[in-house]
Design a protein around this motif. Sequence first.
Motif, mmCIF file in Angstrom:
data_model
loop_
_atom_site.group_PDB
_atom_site.id
_atom_site.type_symbol
_atom_site.label_atom_id
_atom_site.label_comp_id
_atom_site.label_asym_id
_atom_site.label_seq_id
_atom_site.Cartn_x
_atom_site.Cartn_y
_atom_site.Cartn_z
ATOM 1 N N GLN A 512 0.816 -1.244 -0.145
ATOM 2 C CA GLN A 512 0.035 0.056 0.085
ATOM 3 C C GLN A 512 0.945 1.099 0.097
ATOM 4 O OE1 GLN A 512 -3.808 0.381 0.330
ATOM 5 N NE2 GLN A 512 -2.857 2.017 -0.945
ATOM 6 N N ASP A 513 1.979 1.244 0.710
ATOM 7 C CA ASP A 513 2.792 2.361 0.805
ATOM 8 C C ASP A 513 3.493 2.708 -0.437
ATOM 9 O OD1 ASP A 513 4.276 4.392 2.580
ATOM 10 O OD2 ASP A 513 6.019 3.196 1.915
ATOM 11 N N GLU A 516 1.266 3.913 -3.640
ATOM 12 C CA GLU A 516 0.687 5.310 -3.725
ATOM 13 C C GLU A 516 1.786 6.195 -4.712
ATOM 14 O OE1 GLU A 516 1.078 6.952 0.232
ATOM 15 O OE2 GLU A 516 -0.429 5.604 1.274
ATOM 16 N N LEU A 519 -0.348 5.971 -8.397
ATOM 17 C CA LEU A 519 -1.672 6.177 -8.365
ATOM 18 C C LEU A 519 -2.145 6.993 -9.426
ATOM 19 C CD1 LEU A 519 -2.819 6.515 -4.487
ATOM 20 C CD2 LEU A 519 -2.978 4.322 -6.204
ATOM 21 N N ASN A 528 -3.899 -0.943 -7.096
ATOM 22 C CA ASN A 528 -4.429 -0.411 -5.869
ATOM 23 C C ASN A 528 -5.908 -0.878 -5.544
ATOM 24 O OD1 ASN A 528 -4.375 1.562 -3.486
ATOM 25 N ND2 ASN A 528 -5.833 2.524 -4.552
#
Length: 549
Positions: A512-513, A516, A519, A528
């Motif tokens: 998730q980090d 980013e 995106l 994502n």
Amino acid sequence: MTFTKTNCAVCHVAARLTCTRCKVVRYCNGEHQKQDWPQHKSCCRPFREQQDAQLGRYLVATHNVMAKQIIFVEDPLVVGPKWFLTDEEKSSSIVPCVGCYTPCRVDKHHCRNCRWPVCSIGCEHEKLECSVLSLGSAPRTKTDVRALVDYYRHDALLVLKCLLLQQQHPDRWRALLEMQSHEEERLGTELHQEAEQRIVGYLQQRFLQRIKQSKQRDSMPSDYEPQLLHRLCGIIETNYMVIELSTGIELSGLFRQACMMEHACQPNCYFQFDAATQRIAVRAGCGLKKGDHLKITYTNILWGTQMRQHHLLMTKHFSCRCARCEDPTENGSYVSAMRCLGDVSKSCVGVQLPVDPLDEKTQWKCDTCPMVVDAAYVTEVQTHMTEQVESLLAGRPTASHVELLLARLSQLLHTNHFHMFNLKHTLVQLYGHEAGLELATLSDLQLGRKQRLCNELYNVCHLLDPHSIKLAIYVSTILIEMTHTLEERARRQHTEAAALLEQAELRLKEAQDVVEKVLDSVAGKKLNDKLQQHFAEHYKLTATLKFNK
């Protein structure tokens, strides 16, 4: 994706006043802006321009900058259609709308004035551009798609858009002409010849030479000589940045400051685009210290040194001398390394490495035995391997096909070689997803192999790109596949389930980090979405295994 905060930095209510220096922070009034300045000044454009004979113009941090912090936001000088088209794109009947870049058919709707393809009758584009394009004799037929595709060369529009800055935005025009073009180095090269045939001659013959006879000539460019057009082609080739729209269409943009960032094969910055405005936001990829140069990568970080050097020399007209390029092992990753090529019995466990990585004609020496081979032989071997890998991955390979090619190539390539990396990255996505190889059906050996491959790939990525700046998509995918493996092991090993699920959650959070950073891309958004779905499935599995304990 927008970068400017919408609320006042002091009172947190909706605000319209924006810091004119960085264009990132908003205030509801001047008093609040003054009040916030002591806190804001350290992150308000924390960089400056510098120049020297070797690097030309470049950017340096003036303060310590935290990872992911926006360093600056910048509007483009010019944005236009994709610059380098593939052969398939050059002959495709689906083209970007001349007004809004929405994909459209070349033979359907056309602008009423210039007759260029548009997505709908009501879609309009820039008036001066339309006036110049209307000077051309548009094809009379709509049925000959080949003739239409040859006439509507959208990649040439980027040069035309640059040229029109003379009248529309003189300040941007001056900034554009300050950018490096490598005119002398390009002369006589394939890039120069291609630009002459596809761009310069095309614009001159079909549009620009007719300006003198136009009733609107006073409002049109006054300088459109071939030399200037070639200079613009060089500026674009040297400096353009790819902007991906939500439709998957790629545009090319030129930015005064962002294009000053120097190249390094291990970058410390990354950038994101606002699809609506094409603004660029440059962020710190890791913690930066005062005096650090702002660096991005101009080439494919997964390629070996000689491929990267060749690409940079051909397209950017310089050779890289960063720490990775000067190291035969490439930061210990060995992504160019071969197995010893002189031992038929394969008893030597040595690695064949370039003696001088910056010399494409250098000899390659084994680090264990006296075996030395010429660069020509290594190039021949790697070219043959490239053909095999690209041929396999171009189709829909099965896990068994990939395993077979991996076994063959492992006789000559280091286990971390970039061809091996690409095959393994494909393989970890097949194990657990291919029909007949779903996670629940994998043997413990197959599951263990998937986990080992994920670990190997992750380690290579960390050596090449420790902050997951350029390899964010690869790393996120690997972390997700690691999670699949850990979860399946948790289903099978109930006594270790809690610890395995805890590891899996950490991998998901790391993914998730990392994701980013991408995106603003179609692939990043899809990844994502997949990641969010997997979080829900992970928590459901965790609850189920706890309940059944």
